[in-house]
Design an enzyme around this catalytic site. Structure first.
Site, PDB file in Angstrom:
ATOM      1  N   ARG A  36      36.792  20.689 -33.889  1.00  0.00           N
ATOM      2  CA  ARG A  36      36.621  20.031 -32.581  1.00  0.00           C
ATOM      3  C   ARG A  36      36.410  18.533 -32.727  1.00  0.00           C
ATOM      4  NH1 ARG A  36      32.624  22.810 -30.479  1.00  0.00           N
ATOM      5  NH2 ARG A  36      34.159  24.357 -29.895  1.00  0.00           N
ATOM      6  N   CYS A  49      28.615  29.737 -25.304  1.00  0.00           N
ATOM      7  CA  CYS A  49      28.049  29.129 -26.509  1.00  0.00           C
ATOM      8  C   CYS A  49      26.703  28.549 -26.107  1.00  0.00           C
ATOM      9  CB  CYS A  49      28.969  28.018 -27.015  1.00  0.00           C
ATOM     10  SG  CYS A  49      28.300  27.147 -28.456  1.00  0.00           S
ATOM     11  N   CYS A  86      11.960  16.368 -26.508  1.00  0.00           N
ATOM     12  CA  CYS A  86      12.042  17.249 -27.681  1.00  0.00           C
ATOM     13  C   CYS A  86      11.047  16.804 -28.749  1.00  0.00           C
ATOM     14  CB  CYS A  86      13.462  17.230 -28.252  1.00  0.00           C
ATOM     15  SG  CYS A  86      13.666  18.367 -29.640  1.00  0.00           S
ATOM     16  N   CYS A 102      29.334  25.657 -22.936  1.00  0.00           N
ATOM     17  CA  CYS A 102      28.337  25.476 -23.995  1.00  0.00           C
ATOM     18  C   CYS A 102      27.056  24.899 -23.406  1.00  0.00           C
ATOM     19  CB  CYS A 102      28.847  24.499 -25.053  1.00  0.00           C
ATOM     20  SG  CYS A 102      30.446  24.934 -25.702  1.00  0.00           S
ATOM     21  N   CYS A 113      29.310  27.875 -34.597  1.00  0.00           N
ATOM     22  CA  CYS A 113      29.877  26.549 -34.380  1.00  0.00           C
ATOM     23  C   CYS A 113      28.977  25.603 -35.158  1.00  0.00           C
ATOM     24  CB  CYS A 113      29.863  26.241 -32.878  1.00  0.00           C
ATOM     25  SG  CYS A 113      30.280  24.528 -32.494  1.00  0.00           S
TER      26      CYS A 113
HETATM   27 FE1  SF4 Z   1      15.715  17.719 -30.388  1.00  0.00          FE
HETATM   28 FE2  SF4 Z   1      18.149  18.671 -30.954  1.00  0.00          FE
HETATM   29 FE3  SF4 Z   1      17.795  16.087 -30.211  1.00  0.00          FE
HETATM   30 FE4  SF4 Z   1      16.968  16.893 -32.609  1.00  0.00          FE
HETATM   31  S1  SF4 Z   1      19.112  16.864 -31.872  1.00  0.00           S
HETATM   32  S2  SF4 Z   1      15.799  15.618 -31.148  1.00  0.00           S
HETATM   33  S3  SF4 Z   1      16.277  18.963 -32.186  1.00  0.00           S
HETATM   34  S4  SF4 Z   1      17.431  17.867 -28.973  1.00  0.00           S
END
Ligand code: SF4
Ligand code: SAM
Ligand code: DTB
Length: 328
Positions: free
Chosen positions: A268, A136, A61, A105, A196
């Protein structure tokens, strides 16, 4: 600060920081008493909504969320995986349904989806829905158009957490802002989806940050239908891995305060249960938590195995809540 205790249980979106702080710092037994009363007025106290998570796109990411195993910026044990095939996702959803989950989800390690990535996700939403499960997804930031596409595909909930207070957020993430999160939540609500949205304890925040997060959540109108309260799962290699974990009593205070502030929302008890005793989890249910993630894995980390959760439900006399598309 005088807190008008006779008004607890009203559904309000005008909570002040002072009121939330006063509630959050009530003597513990009073706080639990009020939370229990509000919970029992609005929910079956022995029913727990059960969701199962699946990471549909793991790792690599672009964002730098300091708690996350999936950020490309940190050296963690999580590798990069492509978006899963729809068929594999549906197989996993079927297995989740057969083991008792009512909501599935799906999480993706994206800053936000690219337009070309939407079609396979929409196919997953349609397919999971056809299995009779609530759906979700959590895909990061969305445009208004992407939110509308998800709504058109029949999505029930969009997860997008605020994680902590606005003032602490910069200590946790630098690649997007709190306002970005709020904008996505507005796009999601604008498309008519249920929300959510919750946070994480253990990010180095102080009590005022927890109060500010709760106040932010409780001043959405309407409230988020689901409010996940996570305890940080420390991930070796991430900047926040060494933070002091929240105390158990503080965690229960957070659940109880959320319950009172958002009387009709499902609260939750989310990530972090593997590190919690049965007794702490029981206290969370007593404080008004009425939803969990069920299944051996969260996204990239472990969760209590299904047999031990079933045994705990049995001992506490809890049962899974029936599926419903009409409530949060
Ligand atoms: Fe990426 Fe989501 Fe992890 Fe942040 S929380 S590094 S946006 S996967
Ligand atoms: N990339 C999307 C996003 O950030 O919104 C969706 C996936 S992200 C993993 C979903 C949420 O998982 C985060 O907002 C955070 O609240 C939670 N989360 C991630 N890592 C966690 C951890 N180590 N402990 C507790 N919660 C975590
Ligand atoms: C939420 O509030 N918690 C979930 C879900 N929403 C997406 C994610 C928990 C992730 C825990 C760390 C991991 O397994 O990677």
């Amino acid at each position: 600060m005088q807190l008008d205790l006779s008004r607890l249980g009203e559904t309000r979106s005008d909570w002040t920081l002072e009121e939330v702080a006063a509630l959050h710092t009530l003597p513990f037994t009073d706080l639990l008493w009020h939370a229990q009363s509000v919970h029992r007025r609005n929910f079956d106290p022995n029913a727990v909504q059960v969701s199962t998570l699946l990471s549909i796109k793991t790792g690599a990411c672009s964002e730098d969320c300091g708690y996350c195993s999936q950020s490309a910026r940190y050296k963690t044990e999580v590798g990069r995986e492509a978006l899963l095939d729809v068929e594999i996702v549906l197989e996993r959803a079927r297995a989740a349904r057969d083991s008792g989950a009512t909501r599935f989800c799906m999480g993706a390690a994206w800053r936000g989806p690219k337009d070309r990535e939407m079609e396979p996700v929409l196919a997953m939403v349609r397919g999971v829905r056809e299995l009779g499960l609530e759906t979700c997804v959590t895909l990061g930031m969305l445009s208004a158009d992407q939110a509308r596409q998800l709504a058109d595909a029949g999505l029930d909930y969009y997860n997008h957490n605020l994680d902590t207070s606005e003032s602490h957020y910069g200590e946790v993430v630098s690649t997007h802002s709190y306002q970005d999160r709020l904008d996505t939540l507005a796009a999601v609500r604008g498309a008519g989806l249920r929300i959510c949205c919750g946070g994480i304890l253990g990010l180095g925040e102080d009590e005022s940050d927890r109060v500010a997060l709760l106040q932010r959540l409780a001043t959405f109108s309407p409230h988020p239908e689901s409010v996940p309260i996570n305890q940080l799962v420390p991930i070796a290699g991430t900047p926040l891995a060494g933070q002091k974990p929240p105390g158990a009593i503080d965690f229960v205070r957070m659940i109880a305060t959320a319950r009172i502030l958002m009387p009709h929302s499902h609260v939750r008890l989310s990530a972090g249960r593997s590190a919690m005793s049965d007794e702490l989890q029981a206290l969370c249910y007593l404080a008004g938590a009425n939803s969990i993630f069920f299944g051996d894995r969260l996204l990239t980390t472990g969760n209590p195995d299904t047999a031990s959760d079933e045994a705990l439900f049995q001992r506490l006399g809890l049962r899974p809540e029936a599926a419903s598309r009409a409530t949060g």
